[in-house]
Design a protein around this motif. Structure first.
Motif, PDB file in Angstrom:
ATOM      1  N   LEU A  79       0.129   7.121 -15.948  1.00 38.05           N
ATOM      2  CA  LEU A  79      -0.471   7.355 -14.634  1.00 38.05           C
ATOM      3  C   LEU A  79       0.600   7.469 -13.550  1.00 38.05           C
ATOM      4  N   TYR A  80       0.256   8.205 -12.496  1.00 40.83           N
ATOM      5  CA  TYR A  80       1.133   8.362 -11.336  1.00 40.83           C
ATOM      6  C   TYR A  80       0.255   8.261 -10.093  1.00 40.83           C
ATOM      7  N   GLY A  81       0.241   7.085  -9.479  1.00 43.18           N
ATOM      8  CA  GLY A  81      -0.577   6.875  -8.287  1.00 43.18           C
ATOM      9  C   GLY A  81       0.252   7.039  -7.033  1.00 43.18           C
ATOM     10  N   MET A  82      -0.302   7.704  -6.032  1.00 45.32           N
ATOM     11  CA  MET A  82       0.454   8.001  -4.820  1.00 45.32           C
ATOM     12  C   MET A  82      -0.441   7.893  -3.601  1.00 45.32           C
ATOM     13  N   SER A  83       0.147   7.497  -2.484  1.00 47.44           N
ATOM     14  CA  SER A  83      -0.558   7.459  -1.215  1.00 47.44           C
ATOM     15  C   SER A  83       0.417   7.808  -0.097  1.00 47.44           C
ATOM     16  N   ILE A  84      -0.086   8.526   0.897  1.00 49.50           N
ATOM     17  CA  ILE A  84       0.690   8.861   2.086  1.00 49.50           C
ATOM     18  C   ILE A  84      -0.125   8.448   3.307  1.00 49.50           C
ATOM     19  N   GLY A  85       0.510   7.743   4.210  1.00 51.08           N
ATOM     20  CA  GLY A  85      -0.138   7.321   5.447  1.00 51.08           C
ATOM     21  C   GLY A  85       0.704   7.700   6.653  1.00 51.08           C
ATOM     22  N   VAL A  86       0.042   8.086   7.720  1.00 50.53           N
ATOM     23  CA  VAL A  86       0.717   8.464   8.970  1.00 50.53           C
ATOM     24  C   VAL A  86       0.089   7.670  10.098  1.00 50.53           C
ATOM     25  N   ARG A  87       0.933   7.080  10.932  1.00 46.55           N
ATOM     26  CA  ARG A  87       0.426   6.339  12.096  1.00 46.55           C
ATOM     27  C   ARG A  87       1.236   6.699  13.327  1.00 46.55           C
ATOM     28  N   LEU A 129       0.359  -0.075   8.651  1.00 48.00           N
ATOM     29  CA  LEU A 129       0.707   1.150   7.933  1.00 48.00           C
ATOM     30  C   LEU A 129       1.185   0.847   6.516  1.00 48.00           C
ATOM     31  N   VAL A 130       2.164  -0.051   6.375  1.00 46.72           N
ATOM     32  CA  VAL A 130       2.726  -0.314   5.042  1.00 46.72           C
ATOM     33  C   VAL A 130       1.701  -1.002   4.141  1.00 46.72           C
ATOM     34  N   HIS A 131       0.864  -1.880   4.723  1.00 49.38           N
ATOM     35  CA  HIS A 131      -0.161  -2.549   3.917  1.00 49.38           C
ATOM     36  C   HIS A 131      -1.181  -1.551   3.397  1.00 49.38           C
ATOM     37  N   ASP A 132      -1.684  -0.681   4.269  1.00 49.27           N
ATOM     38  CA  ASP A 132      -2.725   0.260   3.870  1.00 49.27           C
ATOM     39  C   ASP A 132      -2.220   1.259   2.838  1.00 49.27           C
ATOM     40  N   VAL A 133      -0.986   1.719   2.986  1.00 49.39           N
ATOM     41  CA  VAL A 133      -0.459   2.713   2.056  1.00 49.39           C
ATOM     42  C   VAL A 133      -0.256   2.093   0.675  1.00 49.39           C
ATOM     43  N   ARG A 134       0.290   0.891   0.615  1.00 54.38           N
ATOM     44  CA  ARG A 134       0.472   0.240  -0.687  1.00 54.38           C
ATOM     45  C   ARG A 134      -0.876  -0.029  -1.361  1.00 54.38           C
ATOM     46  N   ALA A 135      -1.839  -0.485  -0.583  1.00 52.93           N
ATOM     47  CA  ALA A 135      -3.166  -0.763  -1.149  1.00 52.93           C
ATOM     48  C   ALA A 135      -3.827   0.520  -1.641  1.00 52.93           C
ATOM     49  N   ASP A 136      -3.640   1.610  -0.916  1.00 52.91           N
ATOM     50  CA  ASP A 136      -4.236   2.884  -1.305  1.00 52.91           C
ATOM     51  C   ASP A 136      -3.605   3.414  -2.585  1.00 52.91           C
ATOM     52  N   ALA A 137      -2.290   3.239  -2.749  1.00 50.72           N
ATOM     53  CA  ALA A 137      -1.629   3.674  -3.981  1.00 50.72           C
ATOM     54  C   ALA A 137      -2.147   2.883  -5.177  1.00 50.72           C
ATOM     55  N   ARG A 138      -2.348   1.566  -4.992  1.00 47.42           N
ATOM     56  CA  ARG A 138      -2.897   0.762  -6.091  1.00 47.42           C
ATOM     57  C   ARG A 138      -4.309   1.204  -6.436  1.00 47.42           C
ATOM     58  N   ALA A 139      -5.112   1.521  -5.416  1.00 46.78           N
ATOM     59  CA  ALA A 139      -6.478   1.981  -5.670  1.00 46.78           C
ATOM     60  C   ALA A 139      -6.483   3.316  -6.410  1.00 46.78           C
ATOM     61  N   ALA A 140      -5.558   4.214  -6.044  1.00 48.84           N
ATOM     62  CA  ALA A 140      -5.472   5.507  -6.722  1.00 48.84           C
ATOM     63  C   ALA A 140      -5.099   5.328  -8.186  1.00 48.84           C
ATOM     64  N   LEU A 141      -4.174   4.411  -8.461  1.00 52.38           N
ATOM     65  CA  LEU A 141      -3.756   4.153  -9.839  1.00 52.38           C
ATOM     66  C   LEU A 141      -4.909   3.566 -10.643  1.00 52.38           C
ATOM     67  N   ALA A 142      -5.651   2.632 -10.035  1.00 50.61           N
ATOM     68  CA  ALA A 142      -6.784   2.016 -10.727  1.00 50.61           C
ATOM     69  C   ALA A 142      -7.874   3.041 -11.016  1.00 50.61           C
ATOM     70  N   LEU A 195       3.397   4.727  -7.554  1.00 53.62           N
ATOM     71  CA  LEU A 195       3.360   3.754  -8.641  1.00 53.62           C
ATOM     72  C   LEU A 195       3.217   4.498  -9.956  1.00 53.62           C
ATOM     73  N   VAL A 196       3.990   4.100 -10.941  1.00 54.81           N
ATOM     74  CA  VAL A 196       3.914   4.681 -12.281  1.00 54.81           C
ATOM     75  C   VAL A 196       3.533   3.572 -13.251  1.00 54.81           C
ATOM     76  N   GLY A 197       2.578   3.839 -14.101  1.00 57.23           N
ATOM     77  CA  GLY A 197       2.140   2.832 -15.054  1.00 57.23           C
ATOM     78  C   GLY A 197       1.356   3.456 -16.187  1.00 57.23           C
ATOM     79  N   THR A 198       0.825   2.623 -17.050  1.00 59.26           N
ATOM     80  CA  THR A 198       0.046   3.067 -18.202  1.00 59.26           C
ATOM     81  C   THR A 198      -1.266   2.308 -18.249  1.00 59.26           C
ATOM     82  N   SER A 199      -2.359   3.026 -18.349  1.00 60.91           N
ATOM     83  CA  SER A 199      -3.646   2.361 -18.537  1.00 60.91           C
ATOM     84  C   SER A 199      -3.766   1.909 -19.985  1.00 60.91           C
TER      85      SER A 199
END
Length: 300
Positions: free
Chosen positions: A173-181, A205-218, A260-264
């Motif tokens: 998996l390759y999860g990614m998020s981009i945030g602009v503030r 900004l940094v909290h929301d982007v990291r959380a969004d990347a984790r959600a995309a990976l999940a 984030l890069v990982g394996t389900s």
């Protein structure tokens, strides 16, 4: 080219890999054999339709006048313009993985271990980038075949430990998020304060982007029945851009990008061993009262 490479590998009767001796031994210990090295790549062009409709739009209306506070985080996972960039990156990942798994199937493999995913600019052309993934295809010793080849970043030892513990890899998996503030009035005051103070907008900004990347990976991990995700690597970067909504009024935005890069992985059930018979041993002469000892207890 890929078809010719796999056909040559199959006809030669030999296999190649980047496995170490320890990885090879670990794979054999859990019933898998390498069948060849496989790869997949995809080069994508990232287009833009004008500066105003670029991917790094903060979507803050008050930025036009350089006033106002409470700027939101324009997040790719919430449908911000940057979602288009994240989507094309996911398409590139799936294209590269699809080509690698096609080579794996052509070699008769059941999955790919030690897969390494890289993303880099394509030197020959600006606004282009290349996804490349390369690993070793393996085949199970049994007769049961998976419906599609698995892909994972785990090396030979890591894969063996996972299987021994009752889990199997599903997909890389390759999860990614981009945030602009937008740097609104409050943010500008906090970053230039004489006191020690939190810059709340940047923390958000940094909290929301990291959380969004984790959600995309999940979300990616659950598409093929994964029960969880084992992380491999992650990166995070922040930079500033001129606000495209400020009409050249010296306003700035901050952009954060998390990957984030990982394996389900998924749990599998193994056949339970039948219960062992209880051993009873007579400890005295025949014809007299018997004293027994049972394994697992201390009865005399």
């Amino acid at each position: 080219m890929a078809a010719a490479r796999t056909a040559e590998a199959r006809s030669s009767g030999t296999w190649s890999s980047a496995l170490s001796t320890g990885e090879f031994a670990a794979l054999r210990a859990v019933g898998f054999d390498p069948v060849g090295q496989v790869m997949g790549s995809a080069v994508y062009h990232v287009g833009r339709s004008g500066r105003y409709w670029g991917y790094h739009d903060c979507q803050f209306r008050s930025g036009l006048f350089g006033t106002g506070s409470g700027a939101p985080v324009a997040l790719s996972g919430r449908g911000a313009p940057s979602a288009g960039l994240v989507t094309v990156l996911d398409e590139a990942r799936r294209s590269a993985l699809g080509r690698m798994t096609a080579e794996c199937s052509a070699l008769g493999g059941d999955g790919v271990v030690a897969a390494r995913l890289t993303v880099a600019p394509f030197v020959a052309q600006s606004n282009c980038f290349e996804f490349q993934v390369i690993g070793t295809a393996v085949r199970a010793a049994g007769t049961v075949r998976a419906p599609w080849p698995f892909t994972c970043h785990l090396d030979g030892q890591g894969f063996a430990k996972l299987v021994t513990a009752g889990w199997v890899p599903v997909e890389l998996l390759y999860g990614m998020s981009i945030g602009v503030r937008h740097d609104d009035y409050r943010t500008r005051m906090q970053r230039t304060s004489w006191r020690n103070t939190e810059v709340g907008g940047w923390s958000e900004l940094v909290h929301d982007v990291r959380a969004d990347a984790r959600a995309a990976l999940a979300a990616q991990g659950g598409r093929r029945g994964g029960d969880g995700v084992v992380l491999s690597a992650g990166s995070f970067r922040v930079w500033k851009e001129s606000c495209i909504r400020s009409n050249n009024n010296d306003q700035e935005d901050h952009v954060a990008e998390a990957t984030l890069v990982g394996t389900s992985v998924a749990r599998f059930t193994v056949r339970e061993e039948p219960p062992r018979a209880l051993t009873v041993m007579p400890l005295g002469p025949r014809g007299r009262g018997r004293t027994t000892r049972r394994t697992g207890t201390d009865i005399r």
